[in-house]
Motif scaffolding. Structure first.
Motif: not given
Length: 242
Positions: A190-210
């Protein structure tokens, strides 16, 4: 002056007419500037919308009352600009409903907090602020790591925001819940769709580490990490007032 006041109190019609007159003058003073809003609000072609996960984090920020102790508005005063960064612009809040400018600072201003600290720093700080700042008066929000984020209704949240002017597309609304999961799980399909819809500058990562589940901590940290980064307008040269 006292005679006029006395006569108005003795005449119900006169008193009502005077109240309407004064209210009309006050309303005109407040409303008139709105007719020139297109000339006073800066343009930001690079402005992007909040992702569904960031919207959820913003809702949690409001729910926990964070706005009561942290402002999100840097004034034009020299000491504020030197401490926090470029002063806030109206366009930076154009997608905020409601705005969270704040009027009190028990803690620092957060208008330019995005990506200033690591995700691990925010997670530790929210879980127990005194682990990082011993003198902190901020309460601990330990349940953020424990509670699973309710993401099923995020499409409805985006649809409501579109109704008040935020330019979300049908595709973004339809994929809101999936995008929330994908933004906090970079290795997922699902991560690829986020960048596609909101831009490559979107933060996509494990924010809480899990990666095992999507938590309230993921959402809140995602929101904090985007503050001040929806547009680069504040870092551009500003036109001088005429």
């Amino acid at each position: 002056m006292f005679g006029l006041h006395y006569n108005l109190e003795r005449s119900a019609v006169g008193l009502v007419a005077f109240i309407v007159l004064v209210a009309s003058i006050g309303g005109l003073i407040e409303i008139a500037p709105l007719f020139t809003i297109d000339e006073t609000v800066e343009q930001a072609p690079d402005m992007r919308v909040y992702t569904p996960l960031e919207v959820a984090g913003r809702n949690i920020y409001i729910r926990e009352g964070c706005y009561a102790c942290h402002s999100q508005m840097i004034r034009t005063l020299r000491d504020e600009v030197e401490r926090y960064g470029p002063y806030s612009l109206a366009v930076e809040s154009s997608y905020d409903h409601p705005q969270l400018w704040g009027s009190k600072r028990t803690g620092p201003d957060l208008a330019r907090l995005g990506n200033k600290y690591s995700d691990a720093w925010h997670t530790t700080h929210l879980n127990n602020p005194r682990d990082l700042v011993p003198e902190s008066k901020m309460p601990a929000y330990r349940w953020l790591l424990r509670d699973q984020l309710q993401a099923d209704d995020l499409g409805e949240h985006l649809a409501a925001l579109r109704a008040v002017g935020v330019p979300y597309t049908d595709e973004q609304i339809a994929n809101a819940s999936l995008d929330a999961y994908g933004q906090a799980n970079p290795d997922s399909a699902a991560a690829g769709g986020v960048a596609e819809r909101y831009g490559d500058a979107t933060n996509i990562r494990l924010f809480d580490g899990e990666a095992t589940r999507l938590t309230d901590m993921d959402a809140l940290v995602a929101y904090l990490q985007v503050l001040g980064n929806l547009t680069d307008a504040a870092h551009q040269p500003q036109p001088e007032a005429e």
